[in-house]
Design an enzyme around this catalytic site. Structure first.
Site, mmCIF file in Angstrom:
data_model
loop_
_atom_site.group_PDB
_atom_site.id
_atom_site.type_symbol
_atom_site.label_atom_id
_atom_site.label_comp_id
_atom_site.label_asym_id
_atom_site.label_seq_id
_atom_site.Cartn_x
_atom_site.Cartn_y
_atom_site.Cartn_z
ATOM 1 N N LEU A 183 0.859 -1.178 0.000
ATOM 2 C CA LEU A 183 0.000 0.000 0.000
ATOM 3 C C LEU A 183 0.898 1.231 0.000
ATOM 4 O O LEU A 183 1.937 1.247 0.662
ATOM 5 C CB LEU A 183 -0.918 0.026 1.230
ATOM 6 C CG LEU A 183 -1.982 -1.069 1.344
ATOM 7 C CD1 LEU A 183 -2.725 -0.956 2.667
ATOM 8 C CD2 LEU A 183 -2.965 -1.020 0.178
ATOM 9 N N ASP A 184 0.493 2.254 -0.736
ATOM 10 C CA ASP A 184 1.248 3.500 -0.737
ATOM 11 C C ASP A 184 1.278 4.096 0.670
ATOM 12 O O ASP A 184 0.426 3.784 1.506
ATOM 13 C CB ASP A 184 0.610 4.509 -1.702
ATOM 14 C CG ASP A 184 0.647 4.037 -3.141
ATOM 15 O OD1 ASP A 184 1.523 3.226 -3.475
ATOM 16 O OD2 ASP A 184 -0.205 4.494 -3.929
ATOM 17 N N MET A 185 2.225 4.986 0.902
ATOM 18 C CA MET A 185 2.405 5.560 2.232
ATOM 19 C C MET A 185 1.105 6.156 2.777
ATOM 20 O O MET A 185 0.746 5.937 3.935
ATOM 21 C CB MET A 185 3.491 6.646 2.199
ATOM 22 C CG MET A 185 3.758 7.265 3.566
ATOM 23 S SD MET A 185 5.114 8.444 3.595
ATOM 24 C CE MET A 185 4.268 9.910 3.003
ATOM 25 N N ARG A 235 -4.925 5.263 -8.422
ATOM 26 C CA ARG A 235 -4.699 6.705 -8.495
ATOM 27 C C ARG A 235 -4.518 7.166 -9.937
ATOM 28 O O ARG A 235 -5.068 8.187 -10.358
ATOM 29 C CB ARG A 235 -3.497 7.075 -7.625
ATOM 30 C CG ARG A 235 -3.706 6.744 -6.157
ATOM 31 C CD ARG A 235 -2.402 6.764 -5.365
ATOM 32 N NE ARG A 235 -1.806 8.099 -5.336
ATOM 33 C CZ ARG A 235 -0.604 8.352 -4.824
ATOM 34 N NH1 ARG A 235 0.118 7.357 -4.307
ATOM 35 N NH2 ARG A 235 -0.130 9.586 -4.827
#
Length: 321
Positions: A132-134, A236
Site C-alpha cells: 500500500l502507498d504511504m 490513483r
C-alpha cells in the site's frame, strides 16, 4: 513453528521423499534446498534425504525453517485484523511506508511489526504479500514464512485474491459502474510517478473496475474499486486518467503529472519533504483498502477480511455531504 505432516499411503509406494514433498506440498526449489540443508524433513521423527523411499504408513514431517529480521523495533501502532502462526493481516494507518527504503530507512510499518513480534516473543521474517502507498490505509498481508508468501503470490497471479478499495474522488461520476483497461508504466525511470503508457513503450496491462456507492452534490463521488492487476499507483492513475482523481492526491490531482510539469512547471515540493494534500478536507489521498478475500495457505480456509473506514475519510464524507 509451522509443521506439515503426511502419512504415506498405498498410492505413494515407490515414491521418494522429494517426490512426495513436491506432489503434496508444492514447495519451491529454494525452500526445498533450505529443508535439505537444515535436516528439516523427517520420517517417523528421523531426518531423511530426498532420495529415500518411505514405507506405507510412515509419517512424513516437514518443519519450516526459522527466520527473522533485523529491522530496528519502533513503537508504531499495529492494528491486527487477523493473525495466526503463518499470517498477519493488519489495518495499516496512513502516513507510513510499508518497509524501509533508502529514502525512509526507519519509521515504517515493518519497524512497528518488529516491535510487536519481539513483544509477543515471536520469531519470523517479515514478508509483505501486498503493498500500500504511504498515504493509503487499509488491509496489508504479512506472511510469516516463505511457504505462505509463495502460496499467496500464486493466488494473486491467478487473480484469485479479491482486493477492494473505497475512495472519494473529485467530480461526480455519471455512470453507475465501469472498467478502466489502460496499461500503466513509468515514463521517466528517475521519477516515482506512473501514467498511461502503451505496452510497446514499457507499460503493463492494468485493469480497474469501479462502482459508484454515493454521489455528493458538492462535487465528489464515493466509489468502490476492484483490481484485476496490482500495478504501482494503479487506482490513483486510472481514476485521474478519466478525470476523477482521488481526492487529496498530491501526485495525480492534475491528471498526467508529466504533461502538467511540462506546461506549468513542477508542482511538487523538494525531495524528502512531506507530501501535500490537494484537498482542504483531508491531509492525504482518500483511498482505503477495505476488503480482502483469499485462501489461507495452510488451512485452506477462505478468509474474507474487512477494515472499517478510517476517521479522516469518515470526516471527509461528513463534510462534503
Amino acid at each position: 513453528m509451522t509443521k506439515f505432516r503426511y502419512t504415506v499411503t498405498e498410492n505413494d509406494k515407490e515414491l521418494s521423499v522429494k517426490e512426495l514433498l513436491r506432489r503434496n506440498f508444492h514447495f519451491s526449489s529454494r525452500l526445498m534446498t533450505k529443508l535439505k540443508q537444515q535436516d528439516l524433513v523427517t520420517i517417523n521423527g528421523t531426518p531423511v534425504r530426498g532420495w529415500m523411499t518411505p514405507a506405507v504408513g510412515d509419517e512424513l514431517t516437514v518443519t519450516l525453517p526459522e527466520e527473522t529480521c533485523d529491522y530496528p523495533p519502533e513503537d508504531i501502532p499495529i492494528d491486527v485484523i487477523f493473525e495466526d502462526s503463518n499470517l498477519l493481516v493488519i489495518n495499516k494507518q496512513p502516513g507510513y511506508v510499508v518497509h524501509p527504503t533508502k529514502g525512509k530507512p526507519t519509521h515504517t510499518i515493518a519497524n512497528g511489526i518488529m516491535k510487536k513480534m519481539l513483544d509477543s516473543n515471536e520469531r519470523y521474517k517479515i514478508r509483505f504479500a501486498n503493498r500500500l502507498d504511504m498515504n493509503t490505509s487499509g488491509l496489508l498481508i504479512i506472511a510469516k514464512n516463505g511457504f505462505a508468501q509463495e502460496h499467496l503470490i500464486r493466488q494473486m497471479k491467478r487473480d484469485s485474491v479479491q482486493k477492494r478499495y473505497l475512495a472519494v474522488v473529485d467530480g461526480i461520476i455519471s455512470n453507475d459502474c465501469g472498467t478502466i483497461d489502460n496499461p500503466i508504466g513509468r515514463p521517466d525511470p528517475n521519477e516515482v510517478e506512473r501514467w498511461i503508457l502503451p505496452v510497446a513503450d514499457g507499460g503493463y496491462d492494468s485493469i480497474t473496475h469501479y462502482q459508484v456507492k454515493e454521489r455528493f452534490e458538492s462535487g465528489y463521488t464515493l466509489v468502490e474499486l476492484r483490481l484485476e492487476t496490482g500495478r504501482t499507483h494503479q487506482i490513483r492513475v486510472h481514476m485521474a486518467s478519466i478525470g476523477h482523481p482521488v481526492t487529496g492526491d498530491h501526485l495525480y490531482n492534475n491528471g498526467d503529472p508529466f504533461l502538467y510539469r511540462k506546461l506549468h512547471g513542477d508542482f511538487r515540493r523538494i525531495e524528502g519533504a512531506e507530501e501535500i494534500s490537494t484537498s482542504h478536507y483531508i491531509d492525504r489521498q482518500a483511498l482505503h483498502a477495505y476488503y480482502l478475500s483469499f485462501v489461507h495457505p495452510i488451512t485452506g480456509e477462505l478468509l474474507q477480511l474487512e477494515a472499517p473506514l478510517p476517521d479522516d475519510i469518515k470526516k471527509l464524507i461528513e463534510t462534503i455531504k
